[in-house]
Design a protein around this motif. Structure first.
Motif, PDB file in Angstrom:
ATOM      1  N   ARG A  54       6.670  -6.066   0.914  1.00  0.00           N
ATOM      2  CA  ARG A  54       5.943  -6.085  -0.370  1.00  0.00           C
ATOM      3  C   ARG A  54       5.278  -7.448  -0.599  1.00  0.00           C
ATOM      4  O   ARG A  54       4.128  -7.537  -1.023  1.00  0.00           O
ATOM      5  CB  ARG A  54       6.890  -5.793  -1.534  1.00  0.00           C
ATOM      6  N   THR A  55       6.029  -8.514  -0.333  1.00  0.00           N
ATOM      7  CA  THR A  55       5.506  -9.865  -0.522  1.00  0.00           C
ATOM      8  C   THR A  55       4.364 -10.140   0.454  1.00  0.00           C
ATOM      9  O   THR A  55       3.342 -10.722   0.085  1.00  0.00           O
ATOM     10  CB  THR A  55       6.640 -10.896  -0.348  1.00  0.00           C
ATOM     11  N   LYS A  56       4.535  -9.691   1.674  1.00  0.00           N
ATOM     12  CA  LYS A  56       3.512  -9.862   2.698  1.00  0.00           C
ATOM     13  C   LYS A  56       2.225  -9.111   2.313  1.00  0.00           C
ATOM     14  O   LYS A  56       1.119  -9.639   2.467  1.00  0.00           O
ATOM     15  CB  LYS A  56       4.090  -9.282   4.004  1.00  0.00           C
ATOM     16  N   ALA A  57       2.367  -7.913   1.784  1.00  0.00           N
ATOM     17  CA  ALA A  57       1.203  -7.114   1.395  1.00  0.00           C
ATOM     18  C   ALA A  57       0.449  -7.763   0.241  1.00  0.00           C
ATOM     19  O   ALA A  57      -0.787  -7.809   0.246  1.00  0.00           O
ATOM     20  CB  ALA A  57       1.633  -5.694   1.018  1.00  0.00           C
TER      21      ALA A  57
ATOM     22  N   CYS B 181       3.550  -1.242   4.044  1.00  0.00           N
ATOM     23  CA  CYS B 181       3.232  -1.377   2.625  1.00  0.00           C
ATOM     24  C   CYS B 181       1.717  -1.359   2.467  1.00  0.00           C
ATOM     25  O   CYS B 181       1.006  -2.125   3.122  1.00  0.00           O
ATOM     26  CB  CYS B 181       3.798  -2.667   2.055  1.00  0.00           C
ATOM     27  N   TYR B 182       1.239  -0.479   1.607  1.00  0.00           N
ATOM     28  CA  TYR B 182      -0.170  -0.411   1.256  1.00  0.00           C
ATOM     29  C   TYR B 182      -0.317  -1.019  -0.132  1.00  0.00           C
ATOM     30  O   TYR B 182       0.368  -0.612  -1.078  1.00  0.00           O
ATOM     31  CB  TYR B 182      -0.648   1.047   1.249  1.00  0.00           C
ATOM     32  N   CYS B 183      -1.178  -2.025  -0.249  1.00  0.00           N
ATOM     33  CA  CYS B 183      -1.397  -2.707  -1.519  1.00  0.00           C
ATOM     34  C   CYS B 183      -2.864  -2.588  -1.891  1.00  0.00           C
ATOM     35  O   CYS B 183      -3.739  -2.991  -1.107  1.00  0.00           O
ATOM     36  CB  CYS B 183      -1.001  -4.177  -1.406  1.00  0.00           C
ATOM     37  N   ASP B 184      -3.125  -2.017  -3.053  1.00  0.00           N
ATOM     38  CA  ASP B 184      -4.508  -1.863  -3.504  1.00  0.00           C
ATOM     39  C   ASP B 184      -4.855  -2.847  -4.612  1.00  0.00           C
ATOM     40  O   ASP B 184      -5.907  -2.740  -5.245  1.00  0.00           O
ATOM     41  CB  ASP B 184      -4.774  -0.429  -3.961  1.00  0.00           C
TER      42      ASP B 184
ATOM     43  N   ARG C 164      -0.976  -1.618  -7.190  1.00  0.00           N
ATOM     44  CA  ARG C 164       0.349  -1.117  -6.814  1.00  0.00           C
ATOM     45  C   ARG C 164       0.606  -1.405  -5.334  1.00  0.00           C
ATOM     46  O   ARG C 164      -0.328  -1.527  -4.541  1.00  0.00           O
ATOM     47  CB  ARG C 164       0.428   0.391  -7.048  1.00  0.00           C
ATOM     48  N   ARG C 165       1.898  -1.445  -5.023  1.00  0.00           N
ATOM     49  CA  ARG C 165       2.316  -1.559  -3.627  1.00  0.00           C
ATOM     50  C   ARG C 165       3.171  -0.351  -3.306  1.00  0.00           C
ATOM     51  O   ARG C 165       4.158  -0.087  -4.001  1.00  0.00           O
ATOM     52  CB  ARG C 165       3.090  -2.857  -3.408  1.00  0.00           C
TER      53      ARG C 165
END
Length: 186
Positions: A48-51, A112-115, A118-119
């Motif tokens: 999550r942090t990386k994304a 993890c997909y981050c837009d 949201r993640r």
């Protein structure tokens, strides 16, 4: 349709994720923006942090991956910190398990997909054992030491047969299925 941007500096990871995207309506593109990886034992926290870091750097929806090897004899270490252990010990990681030791392990891959709003995280895992010594060739270090359950070859050896042979057993396939549903809805 908008591409999915996979952020990785590892070409082999990009090739494997590209294999999973074959036939997808959304094209996959590689970004090579280095991000600092936090030290944490929780794979979802790390990914999550990386994304979020990747999204902030490139300002476009991104997909990132992080994996780990959880070895029973080592009380689930090195977990998500395999890179650091491997950088220090190399193939001697296998030597940490003496003859007769419990060689069971689980490998996990989190996508993890981050837009930007949201993640979405999906985790896949595969159970197996740690080989007595590395076998096969791979930029993904744990592929050379991990033997999936009911197999006699490491993931690296399976990849030498064909990428499809490896990917049918890789934890990334499970994580990808969940992310594919998220991407279809966005």
């Amino acid at each position: 349709m908008e591409p999915v941007y996979f952020n990785t500096t590892n070409d082999r990871k990009f090739t494997e994720i590209s294999h999973l995207f074959a036939g997808s309506e959304r094209p996959l593109r590689q970004l090579r923006h280095p991000v600092v990886e936090i030290l944490d034992t929780d794979i979802e926290t790390v990914v999550r942090t990386k994304a979020l870091a990747a999204y902030r750097a490139v300002q476009r929806p991104v997909l990132v991956e992080h994996g780990g090897v959880f070895i029973a004899h080592l009380q689930q270490l090195p977990g998500v910190m395999l890179k650091y252990m491997w950088d220090g010990l190399g193939s001697r990681v296998c030597d940490l398990l003496p003859p007769g030791a419990d060689r069971r392990a689980v490998v996990r891959t989190a996508l993890c997909y981050c837009d930007g709003r949201r993640r979405h995280v999906q985790v896949g895992e595969v159970h197996g054992t740690i080989a007595a010594s590395p076998r096969g060739d791979s930029d993904l270090k744990w592929d050379t030491i991990f033997i999936p359950a009911d197999e006699s070859s490491t993931l690296a050896e399976l990849a030498q047969l064909s990428l499809a042979a490896k990917m049918r057993l890789a934890p990334a396939i499970q994580a990808y299925r969940g992310i594919a549903r998220v991407l279809a809805a966005t």
